[in-house]
Design an enzyme around this catalytic site. Structure first.
Site, PDB file in Angstrom:
ATOM      1  N   ARG A 100      36.970  41.556  15.319  1.00 26.94           N
ATOM      2  CA  ARG A 100      36.275  41.507  16.608  1.00 26.94           C
ATOM      3  C   ARG A 100      37.140  42.037  17.746  1.00 26.94           C
ATOM      4  NH1 ARG A 100      35.441  37.717  20.617  1.00 26.94           N
ATOM      5  NH2 ARG A 100      36.693  36.086  19.635  1.00 26.94           N
ATOM      6  N   HIS A 101      36.497  42.657  18.719  1.00 29.81           N
ATOM      7  CA  HIS A 101      37.189  43.123  19.920  1.00 29.81           C
ATOM      8  C   HIS A 101      37.253  41.983  20.934  1.00 29.81           C
ATOM      9  CE1 HIS A 101      38.137  45.470  23.525  1.00 29.81           C
ATOM     10  NE2 HIS A 101      38.462  46.476  22.712  1.00 29.81           N
ATOM     11  N   PRO A 102      38.354  41.843  21.661  1.00 28.73           N
ATOM     12  CA  PRO A 102      38.471  40.719  22.600  1.00 28.73           C
ATOM     13  C   PRO A 102      37.598  40.842  23.838  1.00 28.73           C
ATOM     14  CG  PRO A 102      40.390  42.130  22.745  1.00 28.73           C
ATOM     15  CD  PRO A 102      39.604  42.612  21.571  1.00 28.73           C
TER      16      PRO A 102
END
Length: 397
Positions: free
Chosen positions: A229-231
């Site tokens: 996942r991207h932050p």
């Protein structure tokens, strides 16, 4: 055959081993520079002993030393040091990746070489650079990934820190070193003066942490592992389709609207929790299972076709065998077969920089240990066959 490429007029002495330095030298060679790999006569670069092997040739070594010429010199012997000094007088670039102080002890540091060749670009890549409390520490890629924060960011949320699957600590330093060399050469074109390029693997890891540093200093929160996942962008991660995983990258609100309409989920579009990217990121724990259930309904190829039609960035998680048959990889000539005299045909990554007027190319296989010693010392320094025989008998070459 004369060398081709934008750097074809450059002579580089590559006194490096293993990965960060050799990779930088490889990039310069791919772009046309004459790169002379200088190795000790008693075994050479440690990477020659790293597997896998074909007919006794290390594929690891071959892949990052292609297109170079091979010269053996014992730099601890006065005659070897003298030969290197004479070569450095002719060189445009000296590239080394010893720990700071080693080249000075050999009498081959930048201050010594610049007295003989004021236009020399001297590039030193090391774990921690030429200054600072850690300067003399040894380092390898895994150590740098750990100390540079990258390992703390890599892995599943509930899992331990994980090393990135390639030696990104070495590769990032190699690419920064090449950038530094080219910048120094550009300045030399104006001033005639060389300079030292000091690159630390640790510095380069900080340089590529990008939003992790920004997030910490803005929010005060320590970034952690998030899996795929991207932050800051949601949904922007891997999802399991019915048969295998794919990655979907919905990078803005316009793409989110397009996606929801394309998959017939206007309810997600209407949900206030998911109205903007910021809200989707804050509510990722609620959105992720909904997305996962959606993607499990069809196989990966079905989803990839549908998402491509809708203009949604997505792709498969390729294994290397799939990558080897990918039509885009073939169209970009990013897998090349290089004929090695001992190992035979060896497949390696092609040249990723595509120049329209002066394209780079793999100039040939990696050299055998000392393969070009006579040719290099004869052509550049005018040594006779008798002189070379004496040097070989003395263990200098």
């Amino acid at each position: 055959m004369p060398r081709q490429g934008p750097l074809a007029d450059l002579l580089v002495l590559d006194v490096t081993r293993v990965l960060a330095g050799p990779f930088a030298g490889m990039v310069l060679a791919d772009l046309g520079a004459e790169v002379i790999k200088v190795e000790r006569p008693d075994g050479g670069d440690d990477a020659r002993t790293f597997g896998p092997f074909r007919n006794g040739v290390s594929a690891y070594f071959a892949s990052v030393n292609r297109g170079k010429k091979g010269l053996t010199l014992d730099l601890q012997k006065p005659a070897g040091r003298d030969l290197f000094l004479r070569l450095a007088e002719r060189a445009d670039v000296v590239l080394e990746n010893f720990r700071p102080g080693v080249m000075a002890r050999l009498g081959l540091d930048y201050e010594t070489l610049r007295q003989r060749n004021p236009g020399l670009i001297y590039a030193a890549v090391s774990g921690f650079g030429q200054a600072g409390p850690y300067a003399h520490r040894p380092a390898y890629d895994a150590v740098i990934q750990a100390m540079g924060g990258l390992m703390s960011l890599t892995g599943q949320e509930d899992g331990p820190p994980v090393r990135v699957g390639v030696s990104i600590g070495d590769i990032a330093a190699a690419l920064c070193t090449v950038i530094g060399i080219l910048a120094a050469l550009h300045r030399r074109d104006t001033t005639g003066e060389g300079q030292m390029v000091d690159v630390a693997m640790l510095d380069c890891q900080l340089g590529i942490l990008e939003n992790a540093i920004a997030r910490y200093f803005v929010s005060g929160q320590v970034p952690t592992r998030l899996g795929t996942r991207h932050p800051s962008i949601t949904p922007f991660q891997a999802f399991d389709a019915a048969d295998r995983a794919i990655v979907v990258a919905i990078g803005n609100d316009r793409l989110w609207e397009t996606f929801c309409r394309a998959v017939g989920r206007d309810d997600l579009l209407a949900d206030e929790r998911f109205r903007t990217n910021d809200l989707r990121t804050r509510h990722h724990a609620e959105l992720e299972p909904l997305m996962q259930a959606l993607f499990r309904a069809h196989p990966a190829d079905w989803w990839l076709a549908e998402l491509e039609r809708a203009g949604i960035p997505a792709g498969p998680i390729n294994t290397i065998d799939r990558l080897a048959t990918d039509p885009q990889v073939a169209a970009r000539e990013m897998l090349q077969v290089v004929l090695d005299p001992a190992a035979g045909p060896m497949t390696m990554a092609g040249v990723p920089i595509k120049l329209s007027a002066t394209p780079g190319a793999i100039a040939g296989p990696a050299p055998r240990l000392g393969e070009h010693t006579e040719e290099v010392l004869g052509r550049l320094l005018g040594l006779s066959g008798e002189a070379l025989a004496r040097l070989r008998n003395q263990g200098v070459v």
